[in-house]
Design an enzyme around this catalytic site. Sequence first.
Site, PDB file in Angstrom:
ATOM      1  N   ASP A 150       0.825  -1.204   0.000  1.00 58.42           N
ATOM      2  CA  ASP A 150       0.000   0.000   0.000  1.00 58.42           C
ATOM      3  C   ASP A 150       0.864   1.260   0.000  1.00 58.42           C
ATOM      4  OD1 ASP A 150      -2.977  -0.998   0.480  1.00 58.42           O
ATOM      5  OD2 ASP A 150      -1.648  -2.244   1.665  1.00 58.42           O
ATOM      6  N   LYS A 165      16.056 -10.703  -2.440  1.00 57.28           N
ATOM      7  CA  LYS A 165      15.894  -9.360  -1.865  1.00 57.28           C
ATOM      8  C   LYS A 165      15.261  -9.533  -0.490  1.00 57.28           C
ATOM      9  CE  LYS A 165      13.949  -4.777  -2.582  1.00 57.28           C
ATOM     10  NZ  LYS A 165      13.270  -4.712  -1.272  1.00 57.28           N
ATOM     11  N   CYS A 197     -22.620 -33.181  17.798  1.00 59.70           N
ATOM     12  CA  CYS A 197     -22.882 -31.902  17.128  1.00 59.70           C
ATOM     13  C   CYS A 197     -22.838 -32.115  15.613  1.00 59.70           C
ATOM     14  CB  CYS A 197     -21.840 -30.875  17.548  1.00 59.70           C
ATOM     15  SG  CYS A 197     -21.910 -29.320  16.621  1.00 59.70           S
TER      16      CYS A 197
END
Length: 669
Positions: free
Chosen positions: A39, A113, A414
């Site tokens: 950004d 890098k 469940c």
Amino acid sequence: MTFNRGVNIGERIAELAAEVKRLNDLYYGTGDSPLPDADYDALKDELAALVAEHPELEPADSPLGKVNAPAELTGPTVRHARPMLSLAKATDEEQIRTFCGRFGGQVFRVSEKLDGLSLSVVYVDGSLDYVATRGTGAVGELVTEKVRHVIPGLPVEIEVPGRVEVRGEAVMLRSVWAAYNEAHPDRTLTNPRSGAAGTLVLKDPVAAAKAERLLRFFAFGADRDGVALEVPAGFDPVAQYVCASVEEVLTAIDEIGGRRDGLDYDIDGAVVRLHEPAAFDAAGFNSAEPRGAIAFKYPPEEKLTKLLSVEWPVGKIGRVPPRARVEPVFVGGVTVENITLHNPRLIRERDLRIGDTVAVVRRGDVIPFAGRSLPERRDGSEVEIVPPAHCPSCGSELEVRGTGEERWCVNLQCPAQVTRRLMHWASRQAADMEGVGDVWIEKLAEDGVLKRRSDFYDLTAEQLLGYERMGEVSAKNMVDSIASSKGMGLRRALIGMAIPMASEGTAKRLCLAGYERIEDVAAATAEDLVAIRDIGPKAAASIVDFFARTDVKEEIARLRERGVNLDVLDEDRPLDAAAAHDSPLKGRSVVITGAFTDPRSGAKISRPDVTRLVEQAAATTASSVSANTDYLLAGENVGASKTGKADKLGVTVVRQDELWQWLAEAGVL
């Protein structure tokens, strides 16, 4: 800061320039920034594009064309013998081709890098003189004493006379970053890069060292009195390739990018530069960048987006974790719409809210998560995230467990748990029912056709053809896939059982420990299991409790009745004692790196499969090279980092041809 898109071009340029300068000052002043790199780059790119169209509107103090640097250096400084400059960046293949095309006939060097903090380390007649940050590019800030405490591996002496300058990057390893955050939940570090920069900003390096907030230095170049030389012994070198053509350069960029996710340090790109120092110097410089180098940036691993909603799905063993939907964002090479928020404690401590702007992080195959929120972007409409008190599936009251304050459903019947367990059993790492999709498992579970794992093996094509959108071919493929999964064996069955606290590695270790049948594992005591390497008391107790359940015993019997193989397969057995005695791998600690090709088929073989083979030969595997490593097992496309460290530590590097020969002689292949 939210920009007004309705302003005129001059105001927009002024806004962007001020914001880029503000972010520079924050990062270099505190070691952190509210914006992810991608950004930040987008803001700077927009500024550069507008200034290119309207150069007369560029402010006098514009950050463009300058080295990213703090507004002022607060400590003692030193002038660099050669400027430490930023690099121009490329984001696609065509830009790399254009760069290489400017230097026809030249040789290039491609290197990782690293995403850390640039340092200059200077020695005089073999002794460390000083360490400096990049600073303004021309002048750096001295951090010698700080570095002595927080980069313990940095050589104090080298065996090279004269004035030698070694340049490289100080990084915080991902493992160090994760361990630090786990130990300091009240003051977590945003990411490893911020951790590295912030560590050298701290006034008390001794306290940082005691808190295990340590860094590692990777060298990418060295010179003596201005003349380039090999990086002196004792440094961790940056992995690099020498390339004679643009095609080799592009291949090297791809190979470095392919290893990115498996590294213990962050890289955000690959540096392409002229290999010969004379050619690099002859290419010259502009105000902020050398002309003989460029940085190729990989897809960002962290970007901003908006948190839209939070759901609480029930997992296969009852855990109810928070899952968030976000506005779609391209990060880590994919478009992300769903992220994890880890646990309720993290939500509370980071004050995450629905409607927040959040930094989404994605590294490799790790589930994307919210690294942090940006409270300064709130407008008052954000909503607090409240963990549920009752199970979203069955309505049972949830238990709160552990330091993460996680919610758990303890109702074994469940419906959501049942469905998740069925999906897990059919998954690739377990029964590997390739023709059975999650959508169909969910549908069949809803209809009561699938209630337990053994029900898969009662399905018929005729039964499936009763469903809409189920054709004869699909039905046959599903039934055939289920039938072929019956040979799964003990290791995969243990994975498929989804035993709490027992990982895939636990299943592998139980097979290598000599357990032949699932009933043998079920009969083991906690003391038996703790005696196995890397199985701790909690995992052992969980395994014993799991197999003590009546429903589990009944399910094992049902699977046996349907012909499912729950015995150890030859490929998962330990090497027999006689063969192990002759194996060079027996009792050795090994690290596996690179890409491997199966000598039997010529096809690529996965790292987990190579790991299983060498562990069958009685070796112990580790993730990183250390003084305790006996062999570095190296496949293809291995970077210089691990082999360089192996050479430095005297670790034997074994290439894959020799490894295959060892495994064949031991009877593993």
